[in-house]
Design a protein around this motif. Structure first.
Motif, mmCIF file in Angstrom:
data_model
loop_
_atom_site.group_PDB
_atom_site.id
_atom_site.type_symbol
_atom_site.label_atom_id
_atom_site.label_comp_id
_atom_site.label_asym_id
_atom_site.label_seq_id
_atom_site.Cartn_x
_atom_site.Cartn_y
_atom_site.Cartn_z
ATOM 1 N N ALA A 116 0.857 37.369 63.017
ATOM 2 C CA ALA A 116 1.373 38.268 62.029
ATOM 3 C C ALA A 116 3.062 37.715 62.291
ATOM 4 O O ALA A 116 3.615 37.872 63.365
ATOM 5 C CB ALA A 116 1.493 39.894 62.315
ATOM 6 N N TYR A 117 3.591 37.905 61.158
ATOM 7 C CA TYR A 117 5.086 37.545 60.942
ATOM 8 C C TYR A 117 5.898 38.680 60.521
ATOM 9 O O TYR A 117 5.323 39.221 59.799
ATOM 10 C CB TYR A 117 5.489 36.042 60.305
ATOM 11 N N LEU A 118 7.231 38.973 60.718
ATOM 12 C CA LEU A 118 7.941 39.985 60.336
ATOM 13 C C LEU A 118 9.207 39.534 59.732
ATOM 14 O O LEU A 118 9.870 38.818 60.303
ATOM 15 C CB LEU A 118 8.264 40.947 61.582
ATOM 16 N N SER A 119 9.725 40.252 58.741
ATOM 17 C CA SER A 119 10.847 39.790 58.230
ATOM 18 C C SER A 119 11.532 41.164 57.641
ATOM 19 O O SER A 119 10.907 42.136 57.247
ATOM 20 C CB SER A 119 11.123 39.001 57.157
ATOM 21 N N LEU A 120 12.836 41.479 57.911
ATOM 22 C CA LEU A 120 13.460 42.522 57.711
ATOM 23 C C LEU A 120 14.736 42.087 56.494
ATOM 24 O O LEU A 120 15.542 41.110 56.950
ATOM 25 C CB LEU A 120 14.256 43.049 59.048
ATOM 26 N N VAL A 121 14.634 42.766 55.414
ATOM 27 C CA VAL A 121 15.439 42.302 54.106
ATOM 28 C C VAL A 121 15.894 43.549 53.494
ATOM 29 O O VAL A 121 15.403 44.462 53.731
ATOM 30 C CB VAL A 121 14.732 41.221 53.367
ATOM 31 N N LYS A 122 17.244 43.135 52.818
ATOM 32 C CA LYS A 122 17.726 44.104 51.986
ATOM 33 C C LYS A 122 17.245 43.847 50.469
ATOM 34 O O LYS A 122 17.079 42.791 50.120
ATOM 35 C CB LYS A 122 18.996 44.192 52.003
ATOM 36 N N ILE A 123 16.701 45.116 49.687
ATOM 37 C CA ILE A 123 15.807 44.941 48.566
ATOM 38 C C ILE A 123 17.083 44.919 47.506
ATOM 39 O O ILE A 123 17.833 45.870 47.371
ATOM 40 C CB ILE A 123 14.964 45.915 48.286
ATOM 41 N N ASP A 124 17.314 43.707 46.802
ATOM 42 C CA ASP A 124 18.315 43.621 45.874
ATOM 43 C C ASP A 124 17.619 43.011 44.390
ATOM 44 O O ASP A 124 16.570 42.520 44.804
ATOM 45 C CB ASP A 124 19.454 43.143 46.081
ATOM 46 N N ARG A 125 18.471 42.777 43.745
ATOM 47 C CA ARG A 125 17.698 42.072 42.299
ATOM 48 C C ARG A 125 17.638 40.543 42.698
ATOM 49 O O ARG A 125 16.807 40.070 41.947
ATOM 50 C CB ARG A 125 18.759 42.225 41.202
ATOM 51 N N ALA A 126 18.394 40.048 43.327
ATOM 52 C CA ALA A 126 18.346 38.617 43.573
ATOM 53 C C ALA A 126 16.863 38.242 44.367
ATOM 54 O O ALA A 126 16.331 37.316 43.794
ATOM 55 C CB ALA A 126 19.530 38.040 44.454
ATOM 56 N N LEU A 127 16.856 39.094 45.454
ATOM 57 C CA LEU A 127 15.498 38.830 46.113
ATOM 58 C C LEU A 127 14.323 39.279 45.493
ATOM 59 O O LEU A 127 12.967 38.602 45.565
ATOM 60 C CB LEU A 127 15.417 39.999 47.524
ATOM 61 N N SER A 128 14.359 40.338 44.505
ATOM 62 C CA SER A 128 13.218 40.682 43.954
ATOM 63 C C SER A 128 12.993 40.130 42.392
ATOM 64 O O SER A 128 11.975 40.292 41.490
ATOM 65 C CB SER A 128 13.208 42.271 43.709
#
Length: 243
Positions: A116-128
């Motif tokens: 299992a791998y983990l990533s912490l990200v901020k949800i913004d329009r560019a990412l989504s």
């Protein structure tokens, strides 16, 4: 000239990777899930799962995690860290899961250990931006229902790992926040990570002690309530303080 035959990479039928991408939209913690469509007893079913798949025989684990996340969600350049292996013999006890995976991989599948791998990200329009094209969706933690395989357990363990990780590396929390954020957003994030309410006054004292959380001159605009001051995370000060 001899034709060069294109061969599909061989999958390792016993090892997979699963990616837990956790994001914060300013109000809720969400997990990136993908839609799974399968067939059971002649009927079509739809459910959700983590972005994950078997690895190829000729790739290492980190490469596999990046490839799988990109192929299933379109995300790239996302920092992924390995956090735990899951190898219970019961991971593949549901015939529905095995049948789906065997059809997807066109190969017989038995017991599978997943990394299992983990990533912490901020949800913004560019990412989504392109997630809909991949049928990938941000789902709030409290709204996650029964997932494929043991993916509910993997998410639960990811949250345990995050709590331990941010105790040692507090800067990881700021990966979930926008470049400028309010004290309320930071407090909400702490409450969600630790699953408990935090007193507002005590939290402002806590922020004052964080030299790397720097108050800005700028305040919120166009809000119905009293405009809150923005803060920013200063990586240089953080590295100096934590040295």
């Amino acid at each position: 000239m001899q034709d060069i035959e294109q061969k599909t990479p061989l999958a390792n039928n016993h090892i997979s990777v699963d990616c837990v991408v956790i994001g914060f939209d300013g109000e809720q913690l969400k997990v990136l899930l993908i839609k799974r469509v399968g067939e059971e007893k002649g009927e079509i079913f739809h459910d959700m799962k983590l972005p994950g798949s078997l690895i190829y025989m000729d790739e290492d684990l980190d490469e596999a995690a990046k490839r799988v996340l990109n192929e299933l969600t379109g995300l790239k350049n996302v920092n992924l860290m390995q956090f735990k292996a899951f190898g219970s013999k019961n991971r593949t006890k549901d015939p529905k899961d095995i049948h789906w995976l065997e059809r997807a991989m066109q190969s017989r599948v038995e017991r599978i250990v997943t990394i299992a791998y983990l990533s912490l990200v901020k949800i913004d329009r560019a990412l989504s931006r392109n997630l809909d094209d991949f049928e990938a969706y941000w789902v709030a933690l409290q709204d996650i229902k029964a997932l494929a395989f043991d993916h509910n357990l993997i998410i639960k363990e990811a949250l345990v790992y995050i709590r331990q990780y941010v105790e040692i590396n507090p800067s990881a929390l700021f990966d979930l926040l926008p470049r400028k954020f309010t004290a309320s957003q930071l407090r909400t994030l702490y409450e969600l990570i630790y699953s408990k309410p935090i007193d507002v006054r005590n939290f402002h004292k806590k922020i004052a002690m964080m030299e790397y959380v720097v108050p800005m001159e700028e305040k919120q605009q166009g809000v119905a309530h009293r405009a809150a001051r923005y803060y920013r995370f200063d990586k240089k000060i953080y590295n100096k303080v934590r040295r």
